[in-house]
Scaffold this active site. Structure first.
Site, PDB file in Angstrom:
ATOM      1  N   SER A 213       2.845  11.502   1.829  1.00 59.34           N
ATOM      2  CA  SER A 213       4.309  11.457   1.760  1.00 59.34           C
ATOM      3  C   SER A 213       4.703  10.590   0.578  1.00 59.34           C
ATOM      4  O   SER A 213       3.920   9.752   0.129  1.00 59.34           O
ATOM      5  CB  SER A 213       4.842  10.826   3.055  1.00 59.34           C
ATOM      6  OG  SER A 213       6.197  10.488   2.917  1.00 59.34           O
TER       7      SER A 213
ATOM      8  N   TYR B  99       4.348   4.007   9.542  1.00 61.77           N
ATOM      9  CA  TYR B  99       4.221   5.333   8.920  1.00 61.77           C
ATOM     10  C   TYR B  99       3.818   5.165   7.452  1.00 61.77           C
ATOM     11  O   TYR B  99       2.860   5.787   6.978  1.00 61.77           O
ATOM     12  CB  TYR B  99       5.554   6.071   9.035  1.00 61.77           C
ATOM     13  CG  TYR B  99       5.560   7.463   8.430  1.00 61.77           C
ATOM     14  CD1 TYR B  99       5.050   8.546   9.120  1.00 61.77           C
ATOM     15  CD2 TYR B  99       6.104   7.688   7.157  1.00 61.77           C
ATOM     16  CE1 TYR B  99       5.071   9.830   8.571  1.00 61.77           C
ATOM     17  CE2 TYR B  99       6.129   8.955   6.601  1.00 61.77           C
ATOM     18  CZ  TYR B  99       5.610  10.021   7.311  1.00 61.77           C
ATOM     19  OH  TYR B  99       5.627  11.285   6.752  1.00 61.77           O
TER      20      TYR B  99
END
Ligand code: NDP
Length: 214
Positions: free
Chosen positions: A135, A148
């Site tokens: 990401s 995350y």
């Protein structure tokens, strides 16, 4: 005689980027192994030459067994897309230990498990590609997603280091770092972050469709 295209395995194939990637590869004629916990969703895509297996990526044996079954059917796995992932928004101090653990075990251990299941075989055959889905949160930090972001930074490092280890064996490791993409991943945003989510949508405009990442 037409030769059969090689097997592509995808984790987190029941929705979002994984599902879009499965449909794209299928359109190109590849046999597929689709893995996720929601079996019926993957089966509902009705893709040809496709084995759908209920797999939790936190469980190495489940991945190994699914890969073995798919290889018996379609031959050696030529590409693994390590895509399964979850996000729980929330400041570190407010997040439960269990939420933190789930994110680390899915986003980081899940990727490690996928790599363990296929890398040795690829190195022996001197052929294969592993695509790890990270990401932009693995390239730069942003508020409300320390765990995350931590897992995604780790996926970048892991991919690059193993890439160097096996590049001499004709095995490729690729990391993809998508920006904001319209998928189910944001469906369980805690109340405290809903406002921030809507602001983000306003600020950033149209998000990428999953098909663009595929
Ligand atoms: P979705 O929620 O639509 O898809 C996530 C997929 O992961 C689902 O198929 C889900 O299936 C699967 N999954 C989750 N936990 C597990 C588990 N324990 N075992 C097996 N499968 C699991 O989200 P996205 O498509 O957005 O996410 C795909 C990847 O893209 C993730 O790694 C995410 O971090 C990354 N990403 C997403 C961005 C975005 O803006 N959407 C931006 C950057 C990266 P099931 O529940 O059936 O198990």
């Amino acid at each position: 005689m037409k030769t059969q295209k090689p097997l592509i395995a995808i984790t987190g194939a029941s929705s979002g980027i994984g599902a879009a990637t499965a449909k794209k590869f299928s359109k190109e004629g590849y046999p597929l192994l689709l893995m996720a916990r929601r079996l019926e969703k993957m089966q509902s895509f009705n893709l040809p030459k496709t084995l759908c297996k209920q797999v939790d990526v936190r469980n190495l044996d489940q991945i190994r067994n699914a890969i073995q079954e798919a290889e018996e059917k379609f031959g050696p796995v030529n590409c693994l897309v390590n895509n399964a992932g979850i996000i729980f928004w929330g400041n570190f101090i407010d997040q439960t230990h269990d939420a933190k653990k789930q994110v680390v075990e899915t986003n980081l251990m899940g990727v490690i498990n996928g790599m363990e299941a296929v890398l040795k075989g690829m190195v022996q055959r001197e052929k294969g590609t592993i695509i790890n889905v990270s990401s932009v949160a693995g390239r730069r930090t942003s508020g409300g997603n320390a765990i995350y972001g931590g897992t995604k930074f780790a996926v970048h490092a892991l991919t690059e280091i193993v890439r160097q280890e096996v590049s001499g064996k004709n095995v490729r490791l690729i990391v993809i770092a998508p920006g904001l993409t319209e998928t189910e991943i944001f469906s369980n945003i805690p109340e405290a972050f809903k406002q921030r989510y809507h602001e983000l949508k306003e600020e950033t405009g149209t998000w990428l469709p999953a098909s663009s990442i595929a």
